[in-house]
Motif scaffolding. Structure first.
Motif, short mmCIF file in Angstrom:
data_model
loop_
_atom_site.label_atom_id
_atom_site.label_comp_id
_atom_site.label_asym_id
_atom_site.label_seq_id
_atom_site.Cartn_x
_atom_site.Cartn_y
_atom_site.Cartn_z
N GLY A 1 0.80 -1.22 0.00
CA GLY A 1 0.00 0.00 0.00
C GLY A 1 0.82 1.26 0.00
O GLY A 1 0.31 2.35 -0.30
N SER A 2 2.10 1.13 0.34
CA SER A 2 2.97 2.30 0.38
C SER A 2 4.42 1.86 0.33
O SER A 2 4.75 0.73 0.68
CB SER A 2 2.72 3.14 1.64
N VAL A 3 5.28 2.78 -0.09
CA VAL A 3 6.71 2.55 -0.10
C VAL A 3 7.42 3.79 0.41
O VAL A 3 6.95 4.90 0.22
CB VAL A 3 7.25 2.19 -1.51
N ALA B 1 -0.16 3.40 -9.72
CA ALA B 1 -0.79 2.23 -9.11
C ALA B 1 -1.58 2.61 -7.85
O ALA B 1 -2.00 1.72 -7.09
CB ALA B 1 0.27 1.19 -8.76
N ASN B 2 -1.75 3.89 -7.62
CA ASN B 2 -2.45 4.41 -6.43
C ASN B 2 -1.77 3.96 -5.14
O ASN B 2 -2.43 3.62 -4.15
CB ASN B 2 -3.93 3.99 -6.42
N VAL B 3 -0.46 3.94 -5.16
CA VAL B 3 0.35 3.56 -3.98
C VAL B 3 0.93 4.82 -3.35
O VAL B 3 1.42 5.72 -4.05
CB VAL B 3 1.46 2.57 -4.38
N TYR B 4 0.88 4.88 -2.06
CA TYR B 4 1.30 6.01 -1.24
C TYR B 4 2.83 6.01 -1.11
O TYR B 4 3.45 4.95 -1.02
CB TYR B 4 0.66 5.82 0.12
N VAL B 5 3.43 7.21 -1.09
CA VAL B 5 4.89 7.29 -1.04
C VAL B 5 5.34 8.17 0.13
O VAL B 5 4.85 9.27 0.33
CB VAL B 5 5.47 7.86 -2.35
N GLU B 6 6.31 7.66 0.87
CA GLU B 6 6.96 8.38 1.96
C GLU B 6 8.41 8.62 1.58
O GLU B 6 9.03 7.80 0.89
CB GLU B 6 6.89 7.55 3.24
#
Length: 286
Positions: free
Chosen positions: A100-102, A128-133
């Protein structure tokens, strides 16, 4: 419940002014303990798999697929996050696997190279609608930005977020990775300034070194995602040591590993409840 998007969990915590626990998976037993803790507390959790963890297991897939299966079977929302990936390709693989996130960690690069690489990962993730930090500089314990005295510059943070398009930012406010004593002093004034300046949630790395009171104060000042690993590892190890001391003839590793797993579950559930307290309240949630 099924696997939860990290974005949903982060948005809900940020909107409510509460914190959400992001706890590191070391091996299957850790992941099992963390999911059990979330179910015990009745709260969501973010499972984190680091690049170091991936390397330990000989690749991302074994530990990731097991964690995904646990998340999908959980009775509460569980998100899966890739933590501290210095390898761009590893971040892309995590996205493709269904994380869900990277967190892409370009702290080892120059500022301009960090921006460029983080932007590449962010563009791929967002498709891909993935959250990024991301983070600025290196976190303490790794000879860098979260070492005592080093702080994130608010103006640079605003520029970095605008240039990269990331969804959350880990900031240097006095914590340090891999601390075994809870003696860090967090700069809550700076947290409040960063929270006001940025339109993305803030992430506290190295939270194992901060006391309950310091973490609650940080959340009240605007911190959202609270990363914990070493603190929980200590509970796991102490429980195994105690079990082996009391049972010196045991040879079945499941028996003492189960003791470690149980110890993590109890402490992780307590932390999840602590982080989810509404600002200005005390005790546990209703």
């Amino acid at each position: 419940m099924t696997l939860a998007p990290t974005r949903e969990l982060m948005d809900a915590a940020a909107a409510g002014g509460t914190g959400i626990g992001a706890f590191n998976v070391i091996h299957l037993e850790t992941a099992e303990a963390l999911v059990a803790a979330a179910e015990l507390a009745g709260l969501p959790v973010i499972l984190q798999i680091s690049e170091n963890c991936s390397n330990f297991h000989g690749g991302l897939e074994p530990v990731a697929l097991a964690s995904l299966a646990l998340a999908q079977a959980a009775s509460v929302p569980v998100a899966l996050h890739l933590d501290h990936a210095e390898d761009e390709q590893l971040a892309l693989r995590a996205i493709d696997l269904g994380f869900g996130s990277v967190m892409y960690d370009g702290a080892h690069l120059s500022y301009d190279e960090n921006v460029a690489a983080t932007r590449r990962v962010t563009e791929y993730a967002h498709r891909a609608n993935v959250y990024v930090e991301a983070e600025l500089g290196k976190v303490g314990g790794k000879d860098g930005a979260h070492a005592p005295g080093v702080r994130t510059d608010p103006e640079e943070a605003v520029a970095f977020v605008a240039a990269t398009g990331v969804d959350a930012l880990a900031v240097a406010v006095g914590s340090s990775h891999a601390m075994t004593s809870r003696s860090a002093s967090l700069d809550t004034d700076l947290i409040a300034i960063l929270h006001a300046a940025l339109d993305v949630p803030l992430v506290l790395h190295g939270s194992s070194g901060a006391s309950d009171e310091q973490i609650v104060a940080a959340i009240s000042a605007g911190m959202t995602k609270i990363n914990v690993s070493t603190h929980l590892n200590g509970f796991f190890t102490a429980a195994i040591r105690e079990y082996l001391t009391a049972n010196p003839s045991v040879v079945d590793s499941r028996k003492y590993v189960a003791a470690g797993r149980k110890a993590i579950t109890g402490e992780a559930a307590r932390l999840l409840e602590l982080f989810a307290l509404l600002p200005g309240t005390t005790g546990t949630r209703d």
